[in-house]
Write a protein that holds these residues in place. Structure first.
Motif, mmCIF file in Angstrom:
data_model
loop_
_atom_site.group_PDB
_atom_site.id
_atom_site.type_symbol
_atom_site.label_atom_id
_atom_site.label_comp_id
_atom_site.label_asym_id
_atom_site.label_seq_id
_atom_site.Cartn_x
_atom_site.Cartn_y
_atom_site.Cartn_z
ATOM 1 N N PHE A 1 16.414 8.917 -1.330
ATOM 2 C CA PHE A 1 16.566 7.694 -0.558
ATOM 3 C C PHE A 1 15.405 7.500 0.403
ATOM 4 O O PHE A 1 14.762 6.445 0.412
ATOM 5 N N TYR A 2 15.112 8.536 1.230
ATOM 6 C CA TYR A 2 14.072 8.310 2.243
ATOM 7 C C TYR A 2 12.666 8.665 1.773
ATOM 8 O O TYR A 2 11.688 8.217 2.367
ATOM 9 N N ALA A 3 12.535 9.458 0.702
ATOM 10 C CA ALA A 3 11.208 9.840 0.228
ATOM 11 C C ALA A 3 10.692 8.939 -0.883
ATOM 12 O O ALA A 3 9.482 8.839 -1.088
ATOM 13 N N VAL A 4 11.591 8.284 -1.614
ATOM 14 C CA VAL A 4 11.184 7.475 -2.772
ATOM 15 C C VAL A 4 11.614 6.013 -2.623
ATOM 16 O O VAL A 4 10.784 5.099 -2.775
ATOM 17 N N ILE A 5 12.881 5.785 -2.331
ATOM 18 C CA ILE A 5 13.395 4.409 -2.285
ATOM 19 C C ILE A 5 12.859 3.642 -1.076
ATOM 20 O O ILE A 5 12.434 2.487 -1.205
ATOM 21 N N THR A 6 12.878 4.284 0.107
ATOM 22 C CA THR A 6 12.429 3.587 1.322
ATOM 23 C C THR A 6 10.992 3.094 1.231
ATOM 24 O O THR A 6 10.720 1.934 1.575
ATOM 25 N N PRO A 7 10.025 3.908 0.776
ATOM 26 C CA PRO A 7 8.661 3.380 0.636
ATOM 27 C C PRO A 7 8.558 2.204 -0.329
ATOM 28 O O PRO A 7 7.680 1.349 -0.182
ATOM 29 N N MET A 8 9.459 2.149 -1.317
ATOM 30 C CA MET A 8 9.438 1.046 -2.271
ATOM 31 C C MET A 8 9.991 -0.237 -1.652
ATOM 32 O O MET A 8 9.425 -1.327 -1.857
ATOM 33 N N VAL A 9 11.083 -0.135 -0.893
ATOM 34 C CA VAL A 9 11.740 -1.349 -0.389
ATOM 35 C C VAL A 9 11.127 -1.874 0.905
ATOM 36 O O VAL A 9 11.333 -3.043 1.243
ATOM 37 N N ASN A 10 10.365 -1.046 1.639
ATOM 38 C CA ASN A 10 9.787 -1.503 2.908
ATOM 39 C C ASN A 10 8.972 -2.786 2.768
ATOM 40 O O ASN A 10 9.189 -3.746 3.524
ATOM 41 N N PRO A 11 8.012 -2.863 1.820
ATOM 42 C CA PRO A 11 7.256 -4.122 1.698
ATOM 43 C C PRO A 11 8.127 -5.301 1.279
ATOM 44 O O PRO A 11 7.860 -6.442 1.665
ATOM 45 N N MET A 12 9.175 -5.039 0.504
ATOM 46 C CA MET A 12 10.091 -6.117 0.116
ATOM 47 C C MET A 12 10.834 -6.646 1.337
ATOM 48 O O MET A 12 10.990 -7.858 1.521
ATOM 49 N N ALA B 1 8.128 3.418 -12.828
ATOM 50 C CA ALA B 1 8.271 2.024 -12.405
ATOM 51 C C ALA B 1 8.393 1.929 -10.883
ATOM 52 O O ALA B 1 7.767 1.062 -10.246
ATOM 53 N N ILE B 2 9.193 2.826 -10.297
ATOM 54 C CA ILE B 2 9.346 2.845 -8.840
ATOM 55 C C ILE B 2 8.011 3.099 -8.159
ATOM 56 O O ILE B 2 7.644 2.440 -7.175
ATOM 57 N N TYR B 3 7.246 4.038 -8.714
ATOM 58 C CA TYR B 3 5.950 4.390 -8.124
ATOM 59 C C TYR B 3 4.965 3.227 -8.209
ATOM 60 O O TYR B 3 4.280 2.899 -7.225
ATOM 61 N N VAL B 4 4.924 2.573 -9.364
ATOM 62 C CA VAL B 4 4.017 1.442 -9.547
ATOM 63 C C VAL B 4 4.406 0.290 -8.619
ATOM 64 O O VAL B 4 3.539 -0.341 -7.982
ATOM 65 N N VAL B 5 5.705 -0.003 -8.520
ATOM 66 C CA VAL B 5 6.176 -1.068 -7.628
ATOM 67 C C VAL B 5 5.819 -0.746 -6.181
ATOM 68 O O VAL B 5 5.411 -1.625 -5.411
ATOM 69 N N THR B 6 5.973 0.520 -5.792
ATOM 70 C CA THR B 6 5.645 0.933 -4.426
ATOM 71 C C THR B 6 4.166 0.749 -4.135
ATOM 72 O O THR B 6 3.791 0.215 -3.080
ATOM 73 N N LEU B 7 3.316 1.197 -5.062
ATOM 74 C CA LEU B 7 1.874 1.040 -4.877
ATOM 75 C C LEU B 7 1.492 -0.441 -4.811
ATOM 76 O O LEU B 7 0.691 -0.851 -3.956
ATOM 77 N N ALA B 8 2.077 -1.247 -5.698
ATOM 78 C CA ALA B 8 1.748 -2.673 -5.739
ATOM 79 C C ALA B 8 2.232 -3.387 -4.471
ATOM 80 O O ALA B 8 1.469 -4.141 -3.842
ATOM 81 N N GLY B 9 3.484 -3.145 -4.087
ATOM 82 C CA GLY B 9 4.053 -3.818 -2.919
ATOM 83 C C GLY B 9 3.306 -3.488 -1.645
ATOM 84 O O GLY B 9 2.930 -4.382 -0.867
ATOM 85 N N ASN B 10 3.083 -2.208 -1.414
ATOM 86 C CA ASN B 10 2.365 -1.807 -0.202
ATOM 87 C C ASN B 10 0.895 -2.190 -0.271
ATOM 88 O O ASN B 10 0.277 -2.508 0.755
ATOM 89 N N SER C 1 2.272 0.663 5.610
ATOM 90 C CA SER C 1 2.108 0.582 4.156
ATOM 91 C C SER C 1 1.213 1.708 3.637
ATOM 92 O O SER C 1 1.469 2.266 2.563
ATOM 93 N N VAL C 2 0.161 2.036 4.387
ATOM 94 C CA VAL C 2 -0.701 3.157 3.996
ATOM 95 C C VAL C 2 0.106 4.455 3.989
ATOM 96 O O VAL C 2 0.012 5.272 3.057
ATOM 97 N N ILE C 3 0.912 4.637 5.029
ATOM 98 C CA ILE C 3 1.761 5.836 5.120
ATOM 99 C C ILE C 3 2.714 5.905 3.939
ATOM 100 O O ILE C 3 2.888 6.963 3.319
ATOM 101 N N ASP C 4 3.351 4.782 3.613
ATOM 102 C CA ASP C 4 4.339 4.784 2.530
ATOM 103 C C ASP C 4 3.700 5.124 1.184
ATOM 104 O O ASP C 4 4.312 5.816 0.362
ATOM 105 N N ILE C 5 2.473 4.660 0.952
ATOM 106 C CA ILE C 5 1.774 5.008 -0.286
ATOM 107 C C ILE C 5 1.507 6.513 -0.328
ATOM 108 O O ILE C 5 1.731 7.178 -1.349
ATOM 109 N N CYS C 6 1.035 7.056 0.776
ATOM 110 C CA CYS C 6 0.750 8.501 0.841
ATOM 111 C C CYS C 6 2.035 9.314 0.766
ATOM 112 O O CYS C 6 2.080 10.375 0.118
ATOM 113 N N TYR C 7 3.080 8.806 1.403
ATOM 114 C CA TYR C 7 4.365 9.515 1.476
ATOM 115 C C TYR C 7 4.973 9.697 0.083
ATOM 116 O O TYR C 7 5.323 10.817 -0.321
#
Length: 313
Positions: A279-290, A35-44, A69-75
């Motif tokens: 926190f910085y490898a998974v959560i941050t890329p998800m919350v950045n677009p939010m 779910a986190i991964y899908v939300v991250t891909l969708a948000g970014n 956003s491109v970086i966060d998807i790759c990250y």
């Protein structure tokens, strides 16, 4: 797999322990991280689409946000897909080459984000402190060079960091008490003195964390001084609100990364390191677009325009 040589056993693959200690919740963890991964891909993905198609977002600020956003998807893609596979698998092995590749990708996109966040703070500094020269200083050519410099710096620094991590002998044990191949945990398995390797990684961490963060601090110090000179409270609030999202992202990302890579090795514990890395490898890329969309009227306006066009078509 361990290959025996004349004098020692050479490690050919590692075992990622991950979250296997809570084996009864592997299915739940799989669903959570998926779910986190899908939300991250969708948000970014939404940020990338909006900043690429909406004319009102054709500015340097949103050009850099699109890069972020491109970086966060790759990250996040450098770690989570492998983790998802391991949730569904009985074996959690990863080859030496795959481990080094994951380490390289993780460092490359992480370091690129460090430099890009500093570039974004410089963009805000020029926009607020030198508005009359903004279009000249932050021209399309200048923005392209600054973004490209961030990407190239990230990928070059990652070569050094990956070589320092894996240019040591590994002769057992081969269990990495982490959910991906992060340098501090990999180096713990080396069967040789890693003092020089750790020193080089620390020096690079100073270069890619402290120096960009110092540039961010200088930029926002000058921005704050400019805001305080404004005559109206409404003007001060409006100007500061354009920086609030970026400041939040900077605090989250740099804070966690510095805590991970710039504290003494003796203070590291596997469980604590996993939480920090999450926190910085998974959560941050998800919350950045939010963060950027919820606090930004222009992004929300672009979303409304895109939705209206879709409904009316």
């Amino acid at each position: 797999m361990l290959a025996a040589s004349e004098n020692q056993t050479v490690v050919k693959e590692f075992v990622l322990v991950g979250f296997s200690s809570i084996s009864s919740s592997q299915g739940l963890l799989f669903a959570l991280f998926l779910a986190i991964y899908v939300v991250t891909l969708a948000g970014n993905g939404i940020i990338i689409t909006l900043t690429s198609t909406d004319p009102n977002l054709d500015t340097p600020m949103y050009y850099f946000l699109r890069n972020l956003s491109v970086i966060d998807i790759c990250y996040i893609s450098s770690t989570v897909p492998q983790l998802l596979v391991h949730f569904l698998s009985r074996t959690h092995t990863i080859s030496m080459l795959a481990c080094a590749t994951q380490n390289y990708a993780f460092f490359a996109f992480g370091v690129t984000e460090c430099f890009l966040l500093a570039v974004m703070s410089y963009d805000r500094y020029v926009a607020i402190c030198n508005p009359l020269h903004y279009t000249v200083v932050m021209s399309r050519q200048a923005c392209t060079k600054l973004a490209a410099g961030s990407w190239v710096s990230g990928f070059l620094h990652s070569v050094v960091l990956t070589v320092c991590t894996f240019h040591v002998p590994f002769c057992g044990p081969n269990c990495i008490d982490h959910f991906f191949c992060e340098a501090p945990q990999v180096l713990k398995l080396a069967c040789a003195d890693t003092y020089i390797n750790e020193l080089v990684i620390f020096a690079v961490a100073v270069l890619v964390l402290i120096i960009p963060l110092s540039l961010v601090f200088v930029s926002y110090s000058r921005i704050l001084a400019t805001i305080l000179k404004m005559s109206t409270a409404a003007g001060r609030r409006k100007t500061f609100s354009t920086c609030a999202s970026h400041l939040t992202v900077v605090s989250l990302f740099y804070g966690a990364a510095i805590f991970m890579y710039m504290r003494p090795r003796s203070t590291h514990s596997p469980q604590q390191d996993k939480m920090i890395s999450l926190f910085y490898a998974v959560i941050t890329p998800m919350v950045n677009p939010m963060i950027y969309s919820l606090r930004n009227k222009e992004v929300k306006g672009a979303m409304m325009r895109a939705w209206s066009m879709k409904v009316s078509s």
